[in-house]
Design a protein around this motif. Structure first.
Motif, short mmCIF file in Angstrom:
data_model
loop_
_atom_site.label_atom_id
_atom_site.label_comp_id
_atom_site.label_asym_id
_atom_site.label_seq_id
_atom_site.Cartn_x
_atom_site.Cartn_y
_atom_site.Cartn_z
N GLY A 118 0.80 -1.22 0.00
CA GLY A 118 0.00 0.00 0.00
C GLY A 118 0.83 1.26 0.00
N ARG A 119 0.11 2.37 -0.14
CA ARG A 119 0.75 3.68 -0.17
C ARG A 119 -0.20 4.70 0.46
N LEU A 120 0.36 5.59 1.26
CA LEU A 120 -0.43 6.68 1.85
C LEU A 120 -0.26 7.93 1.01
N ILE A 121 -1.38 8.45 0.54
CA ILE A 121 -1.37 9.66 -0.29
C ILE A 121 -2.05 10.77 0.49
N VAL B 176 -8.44 0.14 -3.86
CA VAL B 176 -7.57 -0.90 -4.41
C VAL B 176 -7.46 -0.70 -5.92
N LEU B 177 -6.23 -0.60 -6.41
CA LEU B 177 -5.99 -0.47 -7.85
C LEU B 177 -5.46 -1.77 -8.41
N PHE B 178 -6.00 -2.17 -9.54
CA PHE B 178 -5.56 -3.36 -10.26
C PHE B 178 -5.67 -4.62 -9.41
N GLY B 179 -6.50 -4.55 -8.37
CA GLY B 179 -6.74 -5.71 -7.54
C GLY B 179 -5.61 -6.09 -6.62
N THR B 180 -4.53 -5.30 -6.58
CA THR B 180 -3.37 -5.69 -5.79
C THR B 180 -2.83 -4.58 -4.90
N TYR B 181 -2.87 -3.34 -5.33
CA TYR B 181 -2.21 -2.26 -4.60
C TYR B 181 -3.26 -1.39 -3.92
N LYS C 32 0.37 11.34 -15.68
CA LYS C 32 0.76 11.84 -14.36
C LYS C 32 -0.35 11.77 -13.31
N THR C 33 -1.56 11.47 -13.73
CA THR C 33 -2.67 11.52 -12.79
C THR C 33 -3.31 10.15 -12.60
N THR C 34 -3.93 10.00 -11.44
CA THR C 34 -4.73 8.82 -11.13
C THR C 34 -6.07 9.31 -10.61
N VAL C 35 -7.15 8.74 -11.11
CA VAL C 35 -8.48 9.21 -10.75
C VAL C 35 -9.16 8.17 -9.86
N PHE C 36 -9.80 8.66 -8.79
CA PHE C 36 -10.52 7.80 -7.87
C PHE C 36 -11.98 8.25 -7.84
N PRO C 37 -12.88 7.50 -8.48
CA PRO C 37 -14.31 7.87 -8.47
C PRO C 37 -14.89 7.79 -7.06
N LYS C 38 -15.74 8.77 -6.73
CA LYS C 38 -16.37 8.79 -5.41
C LYS C 38 -17.88 8.60 -5.50
N SER D 161 -13.59 0.82 -18.32
CA SER D 161 -12.15 1.03 -18.44
C SER D 161 -11.69 2.16 -17.53
N LEU D 162 -12.49 3.22 -17.43
CA LEU D 162 -12.16 4.34 -16.54
C LEU D 162 -12.08 3.87 -15.10
N PHE D 163 -13.06 3.07 -14.67
CA PHE D 163 -13.10 2.61 -13.28
C PHE D 163 -12.05 1.53 -13.00
N LEU D 164 -11.74 0.72 -13.99
CA LEU D 164 -10.76 -0.35 -13.79
C LEU D 164 -9.33 0.18 -13.77
N GLU D 165 -9.02 1.08 -14.69
CA GLU D 165 -7.65 1.56 -14.84
C GLU D 165 -7.35 2.78 -13.99
N ASN D 166 -8.40 3.44 -13.47
CA ASN D 166 -8.23 4.65 -12.67
C ASN D 166 -7.41 5.71 -13.41
N LYS D 167 -7.63 5.77 -14.70
CA LYS D 167 -6.95 6.75 -15.55
C LYS D 167 -7.97 7.44 -16.45
N ILE D 168 -7.80 8.76 -16.61
CA ILE D 168 -8.63 9.50 -17.56
C ILE D 168 -7.94 9.44 -18.92
N ASN D 169 -8.39 8.54 -19.74
CA ASN D 169 -7.86 8.40 -21.10
C ASN D 169 -8.94 8.77 -22.10
N ASN D 170 -8.63 8.64 -23.37
CA ASN D 170 -9.65 8.85 -24.39
C ASN D 170 -10.80 7.87 -24.14
N PRO D 171 -12.04 8.30 -24.29
CA PRO D 171 -12.50 9.56 -24.89
C PRO D 171 -12.77 10.67 -23.88
N PHE D 172 -12.39 10.50 -22.62
CA PHE D 172 -12.75 11.48 -21.59
C PHE D 172 -11.75 12.63 -21.49
N LEU D 173 -10.63 12.54 -22.19
CA LEU D 173 -9.62 13.59 -22.11
C LEU D 173 -10.10 14.90 -22.71
#
Length: 387
Positions: free
Chosen positions: A35-38, A235-240, A161-167, A127-139
């Protein structure tokens, strides 16, 4: 080879010493994950992701009115279902539509566009929720101000450079309330998350069971032991596991300093269970316990033990998996960790609810009392004059 493994596990001397202190203080522990504390206030900002622009980009010009209405219903329904599947809170219910899918009212190309656009929306949202990344087409919806705030040069650099966490998901408005965090891989507070539980002790001829109430999870880094609240982590990618704030507590799990003490009165058939990692920790005066509340009792290995359950191949008629208990006895310390309990405090203990106990002094000797700041008259005089 064993030395190499030990060095890898104890990459820092502090980690090994912390685990040794857990053992010495009667704390059960097990690795739960990496884990990581942000620190949210320093590295993250709230961000509203508007899906309307994405949905409006769908080519529906050639679809008839019925097909467009059905597509809109499908998108709202999918949005709500996907948010719930990913355990993201939904703020309101989806709009009501009096439409049912009727192929006879749709032309062939209408049905093709309906399925294509529906699957596209569902795929990209998952894909947005699984990868926690804002990629196309949401950019396309990301503003220049947000890109600059992330320290990025353009939208592609922003995505890296960014990671997105839906709330939360607002179904009617087609928006997702998120938290965007910047460059989280550069944040040094990373390590191993451990599940913890204090084993506790039976006191006064097993008439009392007492334990320290400690944080259930901690993040151990090379610099610190950080209590965390796992329910507020992602939890990202089921592991971290990413956590955004420390658990608010005064309890020091390394020394048990300022950790609350709770106690039960142990009557006949006393069985007390607490969560511990993926299992439970039990305290009981019984030699046989119904572990799964199914009427079947199992012989336990001691008064305090850890239960973990594995599931075997179904053999019953209803096809339910067979639960196989794995019980590990808790090693109680040779010397008690608790001061003597005052007689008047022992009398008020209950067997169904815990009682908070506090350390006090009577004639200079540490005692446990159910009263906060309980102190004898002589001890009060001694404290007043400082002798």
């Amino acid at each position: 080879m064993r030395l190499l493994i030990l060095l890898l596990i104890c990459s820092a001397f502090s980690t090994c010493s912390v685990l040794d202190s857990f053992r010495a203080n009667g704390i059960e522990f097990e690795v739960y994950g990496e884990g990581r504390l942000i620190p949210e206030k320093q590295h993250c900002v709230p961000y509203t992701l508007d899906l309307n622009e994405f949905v409006n980009s769908f080519n529906t010009n050639n679809m008839n009115e019925y097909s467009r209405g059905l597509l809109q219903k499908r998108i709202f329904t999918s949005f709500d279902a996907i948010c719930r599947k990913f355990n993201i809170q939904t703020e309101n219910e989806q709009p009501e539509y009096n439409l049912t899918e009727d192929r006879s009212q749709m032309r062939y190309l209408d049905y093709f566009d309906y399925n294509w656009n529906s699957l596209r929306f569902e795929r990209d949202l998952k894909s947005l929720f699984l990868e926690n990344k804002i990629n196309n087409p949401f950019l396309d919806s990301v503003t220049e101000e947000t890109i600059k705030r992330a320290g990025a040069n353009d939208v592609l650099d922003f995505a890296q450079k960014t990671t997105v966490f839906p709330k939360t998901c607002n179904v009617k408005q087609m928006t997702v309330q998120t938290m965007i965090c910047f460059n989280i891989s550069d944040i040094p507070q990373s390590g191993t998350i451990y599940a913890l539980a204090h084993g506790g002790e039976f006191l006064h001829n097993e008439e009392v069971y007492a334990y320290y109430d400690i944080p259930q999870f901690v993040l151990i880094t090379q610099q610190a032991v950080i209590p965390i609240e796992l329910e507020k982590c992602k939890v990202l990618f089921g592991t971290y596991i990413y956590c955004f704030e420390e658990f608010d507590t005064q309890c020091d799990v390394r020394t048990l300093s300022d950790c609350p003490i709770y106690a039960y009165k142990t009557e006949d058939e006393f069985v007390f269970r607490r969560s511990f990692g993926i299992g439970y920790i039990y305290a009981t005066t019984e030699s046989d316990v119904d572990l799964y509340q199914n009427g079947t009792k199992s012989t336990v290995p001691g008064r305090v033990f850890v239960l973990r359950t594995s599931f075997g191949t179904p053999t019953t008629e209803n096809g339910s998996p067979v639960m196989m208990p794995d019980m590990t006895p808790h090693h109680e310390p040779e010397k008690s960790q608790f001061a003597e309990l005052l007689p008047e405090s022992q009398k008020i203990l209950k067997s169904d609810t815990p009682t908070r106990l506090y350390t006090t002094q009577r004639r200079g000797v540490n005692m446990l009392s159910h009263k906060h700041y309980d102190q004898g008259a002589w001890d009060a005089v001694r404290d007043f004059f400082g002798f």
